[in-house]
Scaffold this active site. Structure first.
Site, PDB file in Angstrom:
ATOM      1  N   CYS A   1      11.698 -11.315  21.843  1.00 37.51           N
ATOM      2  CA  CYS A   1      10.357 -11.559  21.001  1.00 37.51           C
ATOM      3  C   CYS A   1       9.351 -11.767  22.044  1.00 37.51           C
ATOM      4  CB  CYS A   1      10.706 -12.825  20.097  1.00 37.51           C
ATOM      5  SG  CYS A   1       9.198 -13.330  19.225  1.00 37.51           S
TER       6      CYS A   1
ATOM      7  N   HIS B   1      12.930  -9.551  11.561  1.00 40.81           N
ATOM      8  CA  HIS B   1      12.329 -10.282  12.769  1.00 40.81           C
ATOM      9  C   HIS B   1      10.972 -10.590  12.397  1.00 40.81           C
ATOM     10  CE1 HIS B   1      12.091 -11.500  17.196  1.00 40.81           C
ATOM     11  NE2 HIS B   1      10.839 -11.322  16.895  1.00 40.81           N
ATOM     12  N   GLU B   2      10.301  -9.534  12.479  1.00 42.27           N
ATOM     13  CA  GLU B   2       8.779  -9.546  12.181  1.00 42.27           C
ATOM     14  C   GLU B   2       8.410 -10.250  10.952  1.00 42.27           C
ATOM     15  OE1 GLU B   2       7.218  -8.885  14.578  1.00 42.27           O
ATOM     16  OE2 GLU B   2       8.433  -7.860  15.765  1.00 42.27           O
TER      17      GLU B   2
ATOM     18  N   HIS C   1       8.357 -14.049  11.121  1.00 42.95           N
ATOM     19  CA  HIS C   1       7.207 -14.824  11.770  1.00 42.95           C
ATOM     20  C   HIS C   1       6.429 -15.170  10.821  1.00 42.95           C
ATOM     21  CE1 HIS C   1       7.647 -14.200  16.155  1.00 42.95           C
ATOM     22  NE2 HIS C   1       8.143 -12.823  16.111  1.00 42.95           N
TER      23      HIS C   1
HETATM   24 NI    NI Z   1       9.047 -11.762  17.560  1.00 44.78          NI
END
Ligand code: NI
Length: 183
Positions: A105, A147-148, A151
């Site tokens: 990341c 994953h994105e 966030h």
């Molecule tokens: Ni990330």
């Protein structure tokens, strides 16, 4: 366009739930998307979420080839892969199977961690012209999207890990764990 500063783990903007984008087709959103794409490519990332550039909005960009590009010794992604802009995304898990993979990341520099996530998903949202986006994804594509989108809910990948012995420095991974990293 501009290369934006990337927030790193510990910054409050990475811990909060980001807000819905009221108008995905607004000119300021178009500018933000352009800057995020430039920042992502400059930093050699596969994806970037708006909170990572200190903007707490539900917007991500990513480039997801089917698989990672063949290893060149450095983390590297195929920037000719299709670019997706996803605004106000919603993810639906399509099956119980989990897929394990190594993640990095841009907000957690120099580390890699092994994370298990649902292997098959459907995602929907809007692009920066206000058009609906809907796709199914598996493999690396599904991993990047999850994953994105994490966030946007204030979650970094280490919070998804179940075995912290698999949180390692990239420099060590290169020496000792190459086969797993390349998977
Ligand atoms: Ni990330």
């Amino acid at each position: 366009m501009a290369i934006l500063k990337i927030a790193r783990m510990g910054h409050p903007v990475l811990k909060q739930r980001a807000a819905e984008v009221p108008d995905p087709a607004a000119p300021e959103i178009r500018r933000l998307v352009a800057d995020m794409v430039e920042t992502m490519i400059d930093a050699n990332g596969a994806g970037l979420a708006a909170p990572q550039v200190h903007v707490p909005l539900r917007l991500v960009v990513f480039q997801a080839p089917g698989e990672r590009t063949p290893d060149t010794g450095e983390e590297s992604f195929d920037h000719t892969a299709p670019l997706t802009v996803l605004i106000n995304p919603v993810i639906e898990v399509l099956g119980p199977e989990l897929d394990g993979g190594w993640e990095g990341c841009l907000s957690v520099p120099e580390l890699r961690g092994y994370v298990e996530r649902p292997g098959h998903i459907r995602y929907r949202g809007f692009d920066h012209e206000g058009n609906p986006v809907q796709r199914t994804a598996s493999g690396f594509h599904a991993r990047v999207v999850q994953h994105e989108c994490d966030h946007l809910d204030g979650i970094l990948y280490p919070q998804r890990m179940t075995d912290l012995t698999k949180l390692i420095f990239e420099s060590e991974a290169r020496h000792w764990m190459r086969p797993q990293i390349e998977e």
